[in-house]
Write a protein that holds these residues in place. Sequence first.
Motif, mmCIF file in Angstrom:
data_model
loop_
_atom_site.group_PDB
_atom_site.id
_atom_site.type_symbol
_atom_site.label_atom_id
_atom_site.label_comp_id
_atom_site.label_asym_id
_atom_site.label_seq_id
_atom_site.Cartn_x
_atom_site.Cartn_y
_atom_site.Cartn_z
ATOM 1 N N ILE A 231 0.859 -1.186 0.000
ATOM 2 C CA ILE A 231 0.000 0.000 0.000
ATOM 3 C C ILE A 231 0.891 1.230 0.000
ATOM 4 N N CYS A 232 0.459 2.290 -0.640
ATOM 5 C CA CYS A 232 1.231 3.532 -0.672
ATOM 6 C C CYS A 232 0.376 4.674 -0.120
ATOM 7 N N PRO A 233 0.802 5.296 0.997
ATOM 8 C CA PRO A 233 1.977 4.955 1.801
ATOM 9 C C PRO A 233 1.792 3.624 2.523
ATOM 10 N N PRO A 234 2.863 3.037 3.006
ATOM 11 C CA PRO A 234 2.749 1.751 3.702
ATOM 12 C C PRO A 234 1.780 1.834 4.883
ATOM 13 N N HIS A 235 1.170 0.709 5.170
ATOM 14 C CA HIS A 235 0.239 0.624 6.303
ATOM 15 C C HIS A 235 0.912 -0.141 7.424
ATOM 16 N N VAL A 236 0.971 0.464 8.611
ATOM 17 C CA VAL A 236 1.610 -0.156 9.767
ATOM 18 C C VAL A 236 0.533 -0.659 10.722
ATOM 19 N N VAL A 237 0.672 -1.900 11.150
ATOM 20 C CA VAL A 237 -0.253 -2.483 12.114
ATOM 21 C C VAL A 237 0.511 -2.765 13.402
ATOM 22 N N MET A 238 0.057 -2.162 14.497
ATOM 23 C CA MET A 238 0.619 -2.460 15.810
ATOM 24 C C MET A 238 -0.399 -3.295 16.584
ATOM 25 N N GLU A 239 0.018 -3.847 17.705
ATOM 26 C CA GLU A 239 -0.773 -4.739 18.553
ATOM 27 C C GLU A 239 -0.936 -6.104 17.896
ATOM 28 N N SER A 240 -0.391 -7.107 18.546
ATOM 29 C CA SER A 240 -0.321 -8.443 17.958
ATOM 30 C C SER A 240 -1.690 -9.002 17.585
ATOM 31 N N SER A 241 -2.699 -8.779 18.415
ATOM 32 C CA SER A 241 -4.037 -9.294 18.093
ATOM 33 C C SER A 241 -4.590 -8.615 16.848
ATOM 34 N N ALA A 242 -4.335 -7.321 16.710
ATOM 35 C CA ALA A 242 -4.765 -6.601 15.514
ATOM 36 C C ALA A 242 -4.024 -7.108 14.284
ATOM 37 N N GLU A 243 -2.777 -7.496 14.466
ATOM 38 C CA GLU A 243 -1.997 -8.036 13.346
ATOM 39 C C GLU A 243 -2.551 -9.382 12.892
ATOM 40 N N LEU A 244 -2.979 -10.205 13.839
ATOM 41 C CA LEU A 244 -3.612 -11.477 13.465
ATOM 42 C C LEU A 244 -4.867 -11.229 12.630
ATOM 43 N N LEU A 245 -5.679 -10.291 13.064
ATOM 44 C CA LEU A 245 -6.903 -9.974 12.325
ATOM 45 C C LEU A 245 -6.581 -9.397 10.952
ATOM 46 N N TYR A 246 -5.575 -8.550 10.881
ATOM 47 C CA TYR A 246 -5.199 -7.964 9.595
ATOM 48 C C TYR A 246 -4.769 -9.054 8.614
ATOM 49 N N LEU A 247 -3.991 -9.996 9.104
ATOM 50 C CA LEU A 247 -3.467 -11.034 8.222
ATOM 51 C C LEU A 247 -4.548 -11.983 7.725
ATOM 52 N N VAL A 248 -5.496 -12.358 8.593
ATOM 53 C CA VAL A 248 -6.547 -13.250 8.088
ATOM 54 C C VAL A 248 -7.449 -12.528 7.095
ATOM 55 N N ASN A 249 -7.672 -11.240 7.317
ATOM 56 C CA ASN A 249 -8.476 -10.476 6.356
ATOM 57 C C ASN A 249 -7.730 -10.267 5.044
ATOM 58 N N LEU A 250 -6.420 -10.171 5.129
ATOM 59 C CA LEU A 250 -5.603 -9.923 3.940
ATOM 60 C C LEU A 250 -5.374 -11.187 3.121
ATOM 61 N N ALA A 251 -5.074 -12.294 3.806
ATOM 62 C CA ALA A 251 -4.502 -13.442 3.106
ATOM 63 C C ALA A 251 -5.260 -14.755 3.255
ATOM 64 N N ASP A 252 -6.176 -14.845 4.195
ATOM 65 C CA ASP A 252 -6.841 -16.129 4.459
ATOM 66 C C ASP A 252 -8.174 -16.190 3.724
ATOM 67 N N GLU A 253 -8.112 -16.288 2.408
ATOM 68 C CA GLU A 253 -9.328 -16.196 1.597
ATOM 69 C C GLU A 253 -10.287 -17.360 1.821
ATOM 70 N N ASN A 254 -9.769 -18.480 2.282
ATOM 71 C CA ASN A 254 -10.625 -19.646 2.521
ATOM 72 C C ASN A 254 -11.027 -19.796 3.985
ATOM 73 N N ASN A 255 -10.740 -18.786 4.792
ATOM 74 C CA ASN A 255 -11.092 -18.800 6.214
ATOM 75 C C ASN A 255 -10.599 -20.064 6.919
ATOM 76 N N LEU A 256 -9.356 -20.429 6.643
ATOM 77 C CA LEU A 256 -8.784 -21.581 7.320
ATOM 78 C C LEU A 256 -8.496 -21.282 8.788
ATOM 79 N N PHE A 257 -8.212 -20.012 9.086
ATOM 80 C CA PHE A 257 -7.854 -19.626 10.451
ATOM 81 C C PHE A 257 -8.799 -18.559 11.001
ATOM 82 N N TRP A 258 -9.891 -18.352 10.305
ATOM 83 C CA TRP A 258 -10.925 -17.401 10.709
ATOM 84 C C TRP A 258 -12.266 -17.992 10.325
ATOM 85 N N PHE A 259 -13.324 -17.219 10.312
ATOM 86 C CA PHE A 259 -14.667 -17.744 10.122
ATOM 87 C C PHE A 259 -15.466 -16.857 9.178
#
Length: 252
Positions: A81-109
């Motif tokens: 993303i431009c400018p880059p997007h920074v995610v702090m807080e580990s729980s928020a990072e988990l949520l960001y990653l499943v929304n970004l990359a887990d298209e089949n909801n293997l680790f989310w619902f």
Amino acid sequence: MSSFYAAETPERVKKAQGLHLITSLTPNGRKVHILLEELKDAYDLGWTTSLIDLDKNEQKKDWFLRLNPDGRIPILVDNNICPPHVVMESSAELLYLVNLADENNLFWFSDPIDQSEAFQWLIFWHASGQPNQAQYNFFRNNADQSPHAVDRFKREVLRVYGVLEIRLSGRYGGATREYLAGQGKGKYSIADINAWAWIRNIRHIGFSENELAQLPHLQQWVDRIAARPAVERGLGEWYDEDVHPELLLETA
């Protein structure tokens, strides 16, 4: 990108492309390591990593505070993303990653009720488990300073663990569960990863045999998750600055 980062930001961070993780081998760091490794196995997700030596307080310097004013690791920088997007807080990072990359909801619902359950257990651990265990860990390692604090936080950690034991045992729901969220026995998800990174050493943090005997389902849950290859890698040497000093960020 040059105006986004401070002049003293390490070149490794400035020149990173795609997802870039700045981390260390802490429970919160391990959470994100594990999910990234799981997403690598499932989707061939790629990222780069930099390490911080917390003892040298690099995370308290201005270049880091520009990215995360809280001065804590891990942080995830999405340079797609431009400018880059920074995610702090580990729980928020988990949520960001499943929304970004887990298209089949293997680790989310995908189901809203399952999502609600997962959010509840994410927040429960982040608000009730994590801060109390952090305090317990600190005072247990400095027990001569405040025996009362050790006892107080130990009791609170045991209370929180007891809540998780109730959930997994099915004491009030009629059936045992393998994971915290999801229908039936549940499904392995970021709700589990979020807590497991802290609870994984349950047998080595000063609990008596009698106290551990009250948590059989929680111990089984710990062992079940520990057996996953991605979890083992997330705890491993790739995130160890002594093994990979070339990944260490150090500024003058």
